[in-house]
Motif scaffolding. Structure first.
Motif, PDB file in Angstrom:
ATOM      1  N   LEU A  13      28.927   8.664 -54.671  1.00 52.39           N
ATOM      2  CA  LEU A  13      27.576   8.659 -53.868  1.00 52.39           C
ATOM      3  C   LEU A  13      27.848   7.681 -52.052  1.00 52.39           C
ATOM      4  O   LEU A  13      28.531   7.003 -52.447  1.00 52.39           O
ATOM      5  CB  LEU A  13      26.767   7.381 -54.376  1.00 52.39           C
ATOM      6  CG  LEU A  13      26.346   8.177 -55.454  1.00 52.39           C
ATOM      7  CD1 LEU A  13      24.896   6.822 -56.456  1.00 52.39           C
ATOM      8  CD2 LEU A  13      24.801   9.173 -55.078  1.00 52.39           C
ATOM      9  N   PRO A  14      26.838   8.512 -51.311  1.00 53.63           N
ATOM     10  CA  PRO A  14      27.519   7.315 -50.025  1.00 53.63           C
ATOM     11  C   PRO A  14      27.135   6.413 -49.283  1.00 53.63           C
ATOM     12  O   PRO A  14      26.030   5.962 -50.135  1.00 53.63           O
ATOM     13  CB  PRO A  14      26.545   8.688 -49.176  1.00 53.63           C
ATOM     14  CG  PRO A  14      25.701   9.026 -49.088  1.00 53.63           C
ATOM     15  CD  PRO A  14      26.150   8.966 -50.643  1.00 53.63           C
ATOM     16  N   THR A  58      24.726  14.424 -65.945  1.00 54.68           N
ATOM     17  CA  THR A  58      25.183  13.978 -64.974  1.00 54.68           C
ATOM     18  C   THR A  58      25.251  12.762 -66.117  1.00 54.68           C
ATOM     19  O   THR A  58      24.039  12.274 -66.845  1.00 54.68           O
ATOM     20  CB  THR A  58      24.202  13.327 -64.420  1.00 54.68           C
ATOM     21  OG1 THR A  58      24.655  13.424 -62.955  1.00 54.68           O
ATOM     22  CG2 THR A  58      25.007  11.751 -63.761  1.00 54.68           C
ATOM     23  N   ALA A  59      26.960  12.281 -66.708  1.00 55.31           N
ATOM     24  CA  ALA A  59      26.737  11.294 -68.336  1.00 55.31           C
ATOM     25  C   ALA A  59      26.429   9.979 -67.660  1.00 55.31           C
ATOM     26  O   ALA A  59      26.144   9.209 -68.106  1.00 55.31           O
ATOM     27  CB  ALA A  59      28.134  11.551 -68.841  1.00 55.31           C
ATOM     28  N   ALA A  60      26.901   9.790 -67.126  1.00 56.05           N
ATOM     29  CA  ALA A  60      27.007   8.622 -65.955  1.00 56.05           C
ATOM     30  C   ALA A  60      27.182   8.166 -64.638  1.00 56.05           C
ATOM     31  O   ALA A  60      27.669   9.271 -64.083  1.00 56.05           O
ATOM     32  CB  ALA A  60      27.868   7.386 -66.590  1.00 56.05           C
ATOM     33  N   VAL A  61      26.796   6.434 -64.159  1.00 49.75           N
ATOM     34  CA  VAL A  61      26.752   6.424 -63.008  1.00 49.75           C
ATOM     35  C   VAL A  61      27.822   4.923 -62.865  1.00 49.75           C
ATOM     36  O   VAL A  61      26.923   4.043 -63.626  1.00 49.75           O
ATOM     37  CB  VAL A  61      25.018   5.994 -62.252  1.00 49.75           C
ATOM     38  CG1 VAL A  61      25.219   5.468 -60.989  1.00 49.75           C
ATOM     39  CG2 VAL A  61      24.199   7.289 -61.934  1.00 49.75           C
ATOM     40  N   LEU A  62      28.395   5.142 -61.986  1.00 52.51           N
ATOM     41  CA  LEU A  62      29.634   4.103 -61.851  1.00 52.51           C
ATOM     42  C   LEU A  62      29.226   3.178 -60.673  1.00 52.51           C
ATOM     43  O   LEU A  62      29.148   3.984 -59.465  1.00 52.51           O
ATOM     44  CB  LEU A  62      30.842   4.689 -61.970  1.00 52.51           C
ATOM     45  CG  LEU A  62      31.970   4.609 -63.589  1.00 52.51           C
ATOM     46  CD1 LEU A  62      30.638   5.238 -63.859  1.00 52.51           C
ATOM     47  CD2 LEU A  62      32.733   5.046 -63.524  1.00 52.51           C
ATOM     48  N   VAL A  63      28.948   1.764 -60.427  1.00 51.78           N
ATOM     49  CA  VAL A  63      28.962   1.148 -59.784  1.00 51.78           C
ATOM     50  C   VAL A  63      30.097  -0.064 -59.540  1.00 51.78           C
ATOM     51  O   VAL A  63      30.357  -0.484 -61.283  1.00 51.78           O
ATOM     52  CB  VAL A  63      27.315   0.975 -59.088  1.00 51.78           C
ATOM     53  CG1 VAL A  63      27.009  -0.116 -60.811  1.00 51.78           C
ATOM     54  CG2 VAL A  63      27.538   0.303 -58.074  1.00 51.78           C
ATOM     55  N   ARG A 117      28.172  15.358 -71.621  1.00 50.03           N
ATOM     56  CA  ARG A 117      27.799  16.015 -70.616  1.00 50.03           C
ATOM     57  C   ARG A 117      29.474  15.602 -69.772  1.00 50.03           C
ATOM     58  O   ARG A 117      30.015  15.201 -69.941  1.00 50.03           O
ATOM     59  CB  ARG A 117      27.182  15.251 -69.223  1.00 50.03           C
ATOM     60  CG  ARG A 117      25.248  15.189 -69.871  1.00 50.03           C
ATOM     61  CD  ARG A 117      24.268  14.660 -69.835  1.00 50.03           C
ATOM     62  NE  ARG A 117      22.795  14.462 -69.993  1.00 50.03           N
ATOM     63  CZ  ARG A 117      22.051  13.522 -69.790  1.00 50.03           C
ATOM     64  NH1 ARG A 117      21.622  12.919 -68.576  1.00 50.03           N
ATOM     65  NH2 ARG A 117      20.810  13.993 -70.161  1.00 50.03           N
ATOM     66  N   HIS A 118      29.263  16.343 -68.006  1.00 49.23           N
ATOM     67  CA  HIS A 118      30.467  16.424 -67.777  1.00 49.23           C
ATOM     68  C   HIS A 118      30.519  16.546 -66.137  1.00 49.23           C
ATOM     69  O   HIS A 118      30.977  17.124 -65.467  1.00 49.23           O
ATOM     70  CB  HIS A 118      31.058  17.882 -67.629  1.00 49.23           C
ATOM     71  CG  HIS A 118      31.647  18.419 -69.183  1.00 49.23           C
ATOM     72  ND1 HIS A 118      30.957  18.778 -70.273  1.00 49.23           N
ATOM     73  CD2 HIS A 118      32.633  17.969 -70.499  1.00 49.23           C
ATOM     74  CE1 HIS A 118      31.060  18.881 -71.226  1.00 49.23           C
ATOM     75  NE2 HIS A 118      32.810  18.290 -71.255  1.00 49.23           N
ATOM     76  N   ARG A 119      29.443  15.641 -65.688  1.00 48.29           N
ATOM     77  CA  ARG A 119      29.388  14.984 -64.230  1.00 48.29           C
ATOM     78  C   ARG A 119      29.208  13.671 -64.280  1.00 48.29           C
ATOM     79  O   ARG A 119      28.603  13.039 -64.805  1.00 48.29           O
ATOM     80  CB  ARG A 119      27.973  15.846 -63.684  1.00 48.29           C
ATOM     81  CG  ARG A 119      28.045  15.654 -62.360  1.00 48.29           C
ATOM     82  CD  ARG A 119      26.434  17.069 -61.886  1.00 48.29           C
ATOM     83  NE  ARG A 119      26.989  16.921 -60.340  1.00 48.29           N
ATOM     84  CZ  ARG A 119      25.940  16.694 -59.375  1.00 48.29           C
ATOM     85  NH1 ARG A 119      25.104  15.488 -60.227  1.00 48.29           N
ATOM     86  NH2 ARG A 119      26.111  16.971 -58.544  1.00 48.29           N
ATOM     87  N   VAL A 120      30.023  12.947 -63.588  1.00 43.71           N
ATOM     88  CA  VAL A 120      30.053  11.724 -63.326  1.00 43.71           C
ATOM     89  C   VAL A 120      29.787  11.388 -61.785  1.00 43.71           C
ATOM     90  O   VAL A 120      30.315  11.572 -61.143  1.00 43.71           O
ATOM     91  CB  VAL A 120      31.624  11.047 -63.721  1.00 43.71           C
ATOM     92  CG1 VAL A 120      31.829   9.463 -63.769  1.00 43.71           C
ATOM     93  CG2 VAL A 120      31.603  11.157 -65.497  1.00 43.71           C
ATOM     94  N   VAL A 121      29.050  10.229 -61.305  1.00 48.90           N
ATOM     95  CA  VAL A 121      28.401  10.120 -60.255  1.00 48.90           C
ATOM     96  C   VAL A 121      29.331   8.212 -59.814  1.00 48.90           C
ATOM     97  O   VAL A 121      28.849   7.507 -60.824  1.00 48.90           O
ATOM     98  CB  VAL A 121      27.053  10.001 -60.293  1.00 48.90           C
ATOM     99  CG1 VAL A 121      26.796   9.824 -58.718  1.00 48.90           C
ATOM    100  CG2 VAL A 121      26.611  11.520 -60.224  1.00 48.90           C
ATOM    101  N   VAL A 122      29.455   7.974 -58.887  1.00 41.70           N
ATOM    102  CA  VAL A 122      30.537   6.996 -58.530  1.00 41.70           C
ATOM    103  C   VAL A 122      30.482   7.311 -57.134  1.00 41.70           C
ATOM    104  O   VAL A 122      29.998   7.757 -55.874  1.00 41.70           O
ATOM    105  CB  VAL A 122      31.876   6.623 -58.403  1.00 41.70           C
ATOM    106  CG1 VAL A 122      32.545   7.594 -58.187  1.00 41.70           C
ATOM    107  CG2 VAL A 122      32.556   5.795 -58.643  1.00 41.70           C
ATOM    108  N   THR A 123      29.669   4.925 -56.839  1.00 44.40           N
ATOM    109  CA  THR A 123      29.371   4.302 -55.571  1.00 44.40           C
ATOM    110  C   THR A 123      31.148   5.401 -54.520  1.00 44.40           C
ATOM    111  O   THR A 123      32.240   4.429 -55.326  1.00 44.40           O
ATOM    112  CB  THR A 123      28.513   4.002 -55.769  1.00 44.40           C
ATOM    113  OG1 THR A 123      29.350   2.448 -56.267  1.00 44.40           O
ATOM    114  CG2 THR A 123      27.199   3.365 -56.579  1.00 44.40           C
ATOM    115  N   ARG A 124      30.737   5.392 -53.453  1.00 46.13           N
ATOM    116  CA  ARG A 124      31.602   5.490 -52.364  1.00 46.13           C
ATOM    117  C   ARG A 124      32.539   4.012 -51.866  1.00 46.13           C
ATOM    118  O   ARG A 124      33.382   3.852 -51.508  1.00 46.13           O
ATOM    119  CB  ARG A 124      31.333   6.266 -51.456  1.00 46.13           C
ATOM    120  CG  ARG A 124      32.850   6.290 -50.713  1.00 46.13           C
ATOM    121  CD  ARG A 124      31.628   7.476 -49.696  1.00 46.13           C
ATOM    122  NE  ARG A 124      33.300   7.734 -48.777  1.00 46.13           N
ATOM    123  CZ  ARG A 124      33.317   7.789 -46.744  1.00 46.13           C
ATOM    124  NH1 ARG A 124      32.462   7.139 -46.902  1.00 46.13           N
ATOM    125  NH2 ARG A 124      34.761   8.434 -46.580  1.00 46.13           N
TER     126      ARG A 124
END
Length: 447
Positions: free
Chosen positions: A184-185, A204-209, A153-160
């Motif tokens: 993410l806000p 979405t490949a991953a969620v980073l926190v 996948r080619h989307r990564v979500v990271v918390t702000r």
């Protein structure tokens, strides 16, 4: 190490051994037109005591934690370093050891790395760890890259709320790969988790926190992890290793990979570096981990030995299959962490984490009692918290510095909506008296 120059007799003997009579004859093949016809533009030579004094005077122009009381955080922290760490780290066997390209004759280095990996796994609750990374930011970016390779996948979500500079490194890493980076806000110092569905999808490949996050606040990692896995994405946690002496290991709440900055584990501030990054993961991602993994084995005689188990990088496999071009590790810095963790033990690390949390809680109450100063967020925090100031933060920092305190940074530098907000870090080194004196200094500023 002090420099001992060659004496005239030494130079004469070397020239004789070479078979020439003078330095000029040694360089006779160099054309006249490119030779320097004057003395070097250098100051007059100093004796050793004079030179030491001169260098000490230069060093004295810098501030340090011996002269200032440090409440700085934001990624580098003024933790206490037990004397055993620099004492062992400075041994020539460790200090001069090079990277183990010939693993069979680097048993001491490999054994130390193996112990480091083991401790990181125990700390994070993960199955495997590598020999270390360059720093926390690159470790996080490498984890994101692994996630895109694993999932396709080619989307990564990271918390702000992840460190702003870490997010910049993420952008640098992922942009050329064609990966979209979505942030993410946050509200009240933590990520908003009520509407995660609108940010996560089947691309979405991953969620980073980050836990604790850049503000020192504790995130709702359970909700973030469940949302990530619900979308078929990986859950990646960037954790302060000291906090893991007190907080639940990320492996116990579903993290697929755990990374972070290890400077807190026995390394000084040093103007922000060097530190090292740690990288741990579930066993199923073992062959995707960047860098090196050291393993234990036995030889033909049944004796235990250590080997480079995996080196999955582009030098050894097809480039298009490589997860990274990382080809080294911060071995000496990782060794410092290994000595630190060995000396502290589980109880010692737990005590350090507890002191950080308790002293930060006291400091937040004490500083919030100053007129014009409030704690910005109500979310629970670990060893850092954010103050909101009615006064210009730059002026506050300047006046505190005059009184022997360093604090910051001004969060408006990274978050425009948090102008005149100050990040304050409190480690186990800070005393009640120092915290009270910081509050008194702020009261003088307010007055």
């Amino acid at each position: 190490m002090r420099y001992i120059p060659n004496t005239p007799e030494d130079r004469k003997k070397m020239l004789a051994d070479i078979g020439v009579d003078s330095v000029e004859e040694l360089f006779a093949d160099i054309p006249e037109q490119v030779r320097l016809k004057r003395e070097l533009n250098l100051p007059e030579a100093l004796s050793e005591p004079e030179l030491v004094r001169y260098m000490e005077d230069l060093a004295g122009k810098n501030g340090d934690t011996g002269r200032y009381t440090c409440f700085l955080g934001g990624g580098c922290y003024d933790h206490y370093i037990p004397a055993v760490v620099p004492a062992l780290l400075a041994r020539s066997e460790f200090y001069t050891a090079y990277t183990p390209y010939q693993a069979e004759i680097s048993q001491g280095t490999l054994a130390a790395i193996y112990e480091f990996q083991t401790m990181i796994c125990e700390l994070t609750g993960m199955d495997v760890a590598n020999a270390s990374m360059y720093d926390g930011a690159t470790a996080l970016a490498e984890a994101a890259a692994v996630a895109t390779a694993v999932t396709g996948r080619h989307r990564v979500v990271v918390t702000r709320t992840v460190h702003p500079e870490y997010r910049q490194v993420l952008s640098t890493y992922l942009g050329p790969r064609g990966v979209d980076l979505v942030e993410l806000p946050f509200a009240d110092g933590v990520t908003i988790t009520g509407n995660l569905d609108q940010y996560l999808d089947r691309q979405t490949a991953a969620v980073l926190v980050q836990q604790p996050n850049f503000f020192g606040c504790l995130e709702d990692v359970h909700s973030l992890g469940e949302a990530a896995h619900g979308a078929g994405a990986l859950f990646i946690v960037c954790a302060d290793p000291v906090s893991l002496g007190l907080l639940k290991p990320p492996g116990e709440y579903g993290a697929d990979m755990v990374v972070g900055e290890g400077q807190s584990l026995g390394l000084p501030l040093n103007f922000g570096g060097p530190g090292f990054g740690y990288f741990a993961a579930r066993e199923k991602f073992l062959r995707r981990i960047p860098g090196r993994v050291v393993g234990a084995t036995t030889d033909v005689h049944g004796r235990r030995g250590f080997v480079l188990t995996l080196q999955a990088r582009e030098q050894h496999i097809r480039r298009e299959k490589a997860s990274s071009n990382i080809c080294s590790n911060q071995a000496l810095c990782a060794l410092a962490a290994t000595i630190y963790l060995s000396a502290m033990g589980p109880a010692g690390l737990r005590r350090v984490a507890w002191l950080c949390a308790q002293k930060a809680a006291y400091a937040s109450r004490r500083l919030a009692a100053v007129k014009g100063i409030t704690v910005a967020f109500t979310a629970p925090f670990f060893k850092e918290f954010v103050l909101k100031s009615e006064y210009p933060v730059a002026r506050v920092q300047e006046m505190l510095l005059r009184r022997g305190f360093v604090a910051g940074p001004d969060l408006g530098r990274f978050y425009p909506e948090l102008s005149n907000h100050l990040l304050v870090a409190v480690t186990e080194k800070r005393t009640r008296e120092e915290i009270d004196r910081l509050a008194e200094a702020l009261e003088e500023v307010a007055g």
